[in-house]
Write a protein that holds these residues in place. Structure first.
Motif, PDB file in Angstrom:
ATOM      1  N   PRO A  52       0.905  -1.291   0.171  1.00 38.95           N
ATOM      2  CA  PRO A  52       0.060  -0.079  -0.168  1.00 38.95           C
ATOM      3  C   PRO A  52       0.799   1.442  -0.117  1.00 38.95           C
ATOM      4  CG  PRO A  52       0.173  -0.694   1.883  1.00 38.95           C
ATOM      5  CD  PRO A  52       0.173  -2.317   1.037  1.00 38.95           C
ATOM      6  N   ALA A  91      -3.743   4.106  -0.334  1.00 40.74           N
ATOM      7  CA  ALA A  91      -4.051   3.713   0.810  1.00 40.74           C
ATOM      8  C   ALA A  91      -4.292   4.175   1.488  1.00 40.74           C
ATOM      9  CB  ALA A  91      -3.034   2.457   1.244  1.00 40.74           C
ATOM     10  N   HIS A 146      -4.523  -1.115   3.205  1.00 41.87           N
ATOM     11  CA  HIS A 146      -6.053  -0.549   2.213  1.00 41.87           C
ATOM     12  C   HIS A 146      -6.925  -1.002   3.389  1.00 41.87           C
ATOM     13  CE1 HIS A 146      -4.813   0.858  -1.470  1.00 41.87           C
ATOM     14  NE2 HIS A 146      -3.409  -0.255  -1.568  1.00 41.87           N
TER      15      HIS A 146
END
Length: 394
Positions: free
Chosen positions: A26, A77, A96
């Motif tokens: 992320p 994210a 995320h």
């Protein structure tokens, strides 16, 4: 008309794997180097030529000249440590929990399906892979860089996952007609006072005391200025100030969140936060400097387009799996797109409380039912195809 549901089932494992790859690394804001590279490589693998738009956005087109429907997915994210224990858990300190990895994977799946059936498109599908949604900045950046032009976008659709709710059953769609999401604004208030020793408070101006009075005064906006049947939020989420225990504070800082259902109410609340803060500070011989940090207006789902998109979704999942819902309190960067062209955001159920998915988005322990992802890809592909079919002669 092709059966996108069956075609999506055949690439179900690929959609899930794409999601898991993105989930492992992320990235936040506009700093999406690995994510952007992954998405671009996948699009090229599917025979689609990606184009960089803005700081780190990606666009691509599928189809032929005609009406253009934009399909949007966000890629960034959140800056929080994941707590799921999944075998594909985040490998860094971000995660995320927002579901953007699922959004990106679903749109990649739809891109593959649409490219394989490009001859059935009576117009153009434009893909929008967006950064910095959590900063409420990525859509604006891509719009300023021309994502809604060449070809000019006629309408836009976004899909967000829905989990940890009573009505977020896997494979269902929830939607609002008209007002869909609140506005969201972050406001910083810097209170200037005058330092003094605690033994001589008369020689100073107490910024902490002023900040405390501002907090109380701001609550009066909701309590006395907003109708009881209206929906609005003004909260002080953070406060800090002072230097030591035995001195009068010369400075204090507050961070305020404001939410409203209309642009008019939003502007009223923002103006009142500024007026109240400045006047309270002045009353106690201090000064308040109000900074409107960042924000986004309320999301409005275009009524006609909503009815069309919901009708196309019904063809895929059935009327029994559609839920009409009232306005939700969250805020979305897709608002920037929907302010420029008719837009709709729908919510795909990826796990309800009854199904054992108790945690919602922005919780570091949030998990989702990945078996819903191919349904999202099919819905994207089907609605785009049907929209262009219906609008061909308009």
């Amino acid at each position: 008309m092709n059966d996108y549901t069956e075609m999506a089932k055949k690439i179900n494992e690929e959609i899930i794997e794409n999601r898991r790859v993105i989930h492992r690394f992320p990235e936040t804001g506009f700093e999406l180097e690995r994510t952007v590279e992954f998405v671009e490589n996948k699009l090229k693998e599917y025979g689609i030529e990606p184009v960089r738009v803005g700081k780190s956005g990606i666009s691509a087109t599928i189809g032929k000249e005609g009406r253009t429907l934009l399909l949007r997915a966000d890629m960034d994210a959140l800056p929080m440590k994941e707590e799921t224990g999944l075998p594909f858990e985040s490998e860094n300190d971000f995660c995320h929990s927002c579901g953007h990895d699922a959004h990106t994977a679903m749109l990649l799946g739809a891109a593959k399906l649409l490219k394989e059936n490009e001859e059935n498109l009576n117009g153009t599908v434009k893909l929008m892979f967006q950064p910095a949604e959590e900063l409420l900045a990525g859509a604006v950046d891509m719009i300023e860089a021309g994502v809604l032009e060449n070809p000019k976008v006629d309408a836009a659709l976004a899909m967000h996952i829905y989990v940890g709710n009573e009505i977020s059953k896997t494979g269902t769609i929830s939607y609002a007609r008209g007002p869909a999401l609140f506005s969201g604004d972050a406001i910083k208030i810097h209170v200037k006072g005058k330092n003094a020793h605690g033994s001589t408070p008369d020689k100073g101006i107490d910024a902490i005391s002023i900040a405390a009075h501002i907090v109380i005064a701001l609550q009066q906006i909701i309590a006395r200025e907003v109708p009881t049947n209206d929906q609005a939020v003004v909260i002080v989420g953070k406060i800090s100030g002072g230097d030591t225990v035995n001195t009068l504070a010369g400075n204090a800082d507050l961070e305020v969140s404001v939410r409203a259902t209309t642009e008019e109410k939003r502007e009223y609340l923002k103006n009142r936060v500024r007026e109240v803060s400045e006047n309270v500070a002045r009353t106690y011989k201090g000064e308040a400097v109000v900074e409107f940090w960042y924000g986004m207006g309320p999301l409005y789902n275009d009524l006609e387009l909503t009815d069309e998109i919901v009708g196309y979704c019904e063809e895929v999942i059935g009327e029994e799996n559609l839920n009409k819902i009232p306005i939700a309190v969250g805020t979305e960067d897709f608002t920037s797109v929907a302010a420029k062209v008719p837009g709709v955001m729908i919510n795909l159920g990826v796990g309800s409380i009854e199904e054992g998915y108790a945690l919602s988005i922005h919780n570091p322990g949030m998990v989702l039912n990945e078996e819903a992802l191919h349904i999202g890809a099919a819905l994207y592909a089907h609605t785009a195809t049907r929209y262009l079919m219906d609008k061909e002669n308009d």
